[in-house]
Scaffold this motif. Structure first.
Motif, PDB file in Angstrom:
ATOM      1  N   GLY A  33      46.020  45.794  44.276  1.00 51.15           N
ATOM      2  CA  GLY A  33      46.307  44.616  44.070  1.00 51.15           C
ATOM      3  C   GLY A  33      45.620  43.565  43.634  1.00 51.15           C
ATOM      4  N   SER A  34      44.330  44.528  42.086  1.00 49.51           N
ATOM      5  CA  SER A  34      44.183  43.393  41.285  1.00 49.51           C
ATOM      6  C   SER A  34      44.648  43.426  40.087  1.00 49.51           C
ATOM      7  CB  SER A  34      42.708  44.137  40.719  1.00 49.51           C
ATOM      8  OG  SER A  34      41.281  44.080  42.138  1.00 49.51           O
ATOM      9  N   GLU A  35      44.648  42.477  39.640  1.00 49.25           N
ATOM     10  CA  GLU A  35      45.223  42.363  37.847  1.00 49.25           C
ATOM     11  C   GLU A  35      44.387  41.797  37.703  1.00 49.25           C
ATOM     12  OE1 GLU A  35      49.500  40.369  38.433  1.00 49.25           O
ATOM     13  OE2 GLU A  35      48.590  38.799  39.341  1.00 49.25           O
ATOM     14  N   SER A  36      43.267  42.718  36.582  1.00 51.51           N
ATOM     15  CA  SER A  36      42.032  42.182  35.529  1.00 51.51           C
ATOM     16  C   SER A  36      42.430  43.113  34.866  1.00 51.51           C
ATOM     17  CB  SER A  36      41.071  42.657  36.006  1.00 51.51           C
ATOM     18  OG  SER A  36      41.267  44.062  36.417  1.00 51.51           O
ATOM     19  N   HIS A  37      43.308  44.060  34.298  1.00 49.34           N
ATOM     20  CA  HIS A  37      43.489  44.544  33.616  1.00 49.34           C
ATOM     21  C   HIS A  37      44.513  45.355  32.757  1.00 49.34           C
ATOM     22  CE1 HIS A  37      39.635  46.012  35.039  1.00 49.34           C
ATOM     23  NE2 HIS A  37      38.514  46.628  33.771  1.00 49.34           N
ATOM     24  N   PHE A  38      45.375  44.365  31.422  1.00 44.06           N
ATOM     25  CA  PHE A  38      46.161  44.687  31.278  1.00 44.06           C
ATOM     26  C   PHE A  38      46.565  45.064  29.545  1.00 44.06           C
ATOM     27  CE2 PHE A  38      46.125  41.091  34.152  1.00 44.06           C
ATOM     28  CZ  PHE A  38      47.664  41.263  34.916  1.00 44.06           C
ATOM     29  N   LYS A  39      47.767  45.946  29.626  1.00 44.80           N
ATOM     30  CA  LYS A  39      48.184  46.634  28.145  1.00 44.80           C
ATOM     31  C   LYS A  39      49.066  45.506  27.941  1.00 44.80           C
ATOM     32  CE  LYS A  39      48.951  50.767  27.736  1.00 44.80           C
ATOM     33  NZ  LYS A  39      49.565  52.268  27.387  1.00 44.80           N
ATOM     34  N   VAL A  40      49.060  45.030  26.771  1.00 47.60           N
ATOM     35  CA  VAL A  40      50.279  43.844  26.030  1.00 47.60           C
ATOM     36  C   VAL A  40      50.782  45.348  24.530  1.00 47.60           C
ATOM     37  CG1 VAL A  40      51.083  42.049  25.221  1.00 47.60           C
ATOM     38  CG2 VAL A  40      49.681  41.961  26.610  1.00 47.60           C
ATOM     39  N   VAL A  41      52.363  44.568  24.255  1.00 43.23           N
ATOM     40  CA  VAL A  41      52.814  46.317  23.274  1.00 43.23           C
ATOM     41  C   VAL A  41      54.669  44.346  23.359  1.00 43.23           C
ATOM     42  CG1 VAL A  41      54.542  47.771  22.995  1.00 43.23           C
ATOM     43  CG2 VAL A  41      53.150  48.198  25.073  1.00 43.23           C
ATOM     44  N   ILE A  42      53.928  44.217  22.009  1.00 46.32           N
ATOM     45  CA  ILE A  42      54.643  42.943  21.561  1.00 46.32           C
ATOM     46  C   ILE A  42      55.404  42.930  20.015  1.00 46.32           C
ATOM     47  CG2 ILE A  42      52.789  41.837  21.281  1.00 46.32           C
ATOM     48  CD1 ILE A  42      54.669  39.147  21.731  1.00 46.32           C
TER      49      ILE A  42
END
Length: 102
Positions: A33-42
Motif C-alpha cells: 500500500g506504499s506510495e513511494s515510487h512513481f513513474k510519470v508519462v506526460i
C-alpha cells in the motif's frame, strides 16, 4: 493519496495531452500500500523547444513538496506531442528493484 495529488498538480501545471501516473512501489521492498515510487508519462505542448533536463526540472519544481516528503523515487518520461506520436505512444517498462524487490 499521493498519486492523486501528483496527477492534479501535473494536470494544472502542464495541461497534458496525455498523463499517466503509475505507483510502482509494489516493485520495491516497501510495505504493501506504499506510495513511494512513481513513474510519470506526460505529453505536453509546454515541452516544445525544451531540452530533457529542462522538462524534468519543471516537473520536479511542480512536485517539490511531494519529492521532499513521501516520494522516494520518480521516473519521468516527458514528451512533446510529436515525440509521443513518433514513439507510437509507448514508453519503457521499469525494471524491478535490485535492492529487494518482491
Amino acid at each position: 493519496m499521493i498519486q492523486e495529488i501528483v496527477e492534479q498538480k501535473l494536470s494544472q501545471a502542464f495541461s497534458p495531452i496525455e498523463l499517466k501516473v503509475m505507483n510502482e512501489s509494489y516493485m520495491h521492498n516497501v510495505p504493501a500500500g506504499s506510495e513511494s515510487h512513481f513513474k510519470v508519462v506526460i505529453v505536453s505542448t509546454e515541452f516544445e523547444g525544451k531540452r530533457l533536463i529542462a522538462r524534468h526540472r519543471a516537473v520536479n519544481q511542480v512536485l517539490a513538496e511531494e519529492l521532499a516528503g513521501g516520494i522516494h523515487a520518480l521516473s519521468m518520461h516527458t514528451y512533446t506531442e510529436e515525440e509521443w506520436e513518433k514513439e507510437k505512444q509507448s514508453f519503457p517498462d521499469s525494471p524491478m528493484c535490485m535492492g529487494g524487490g518482491k
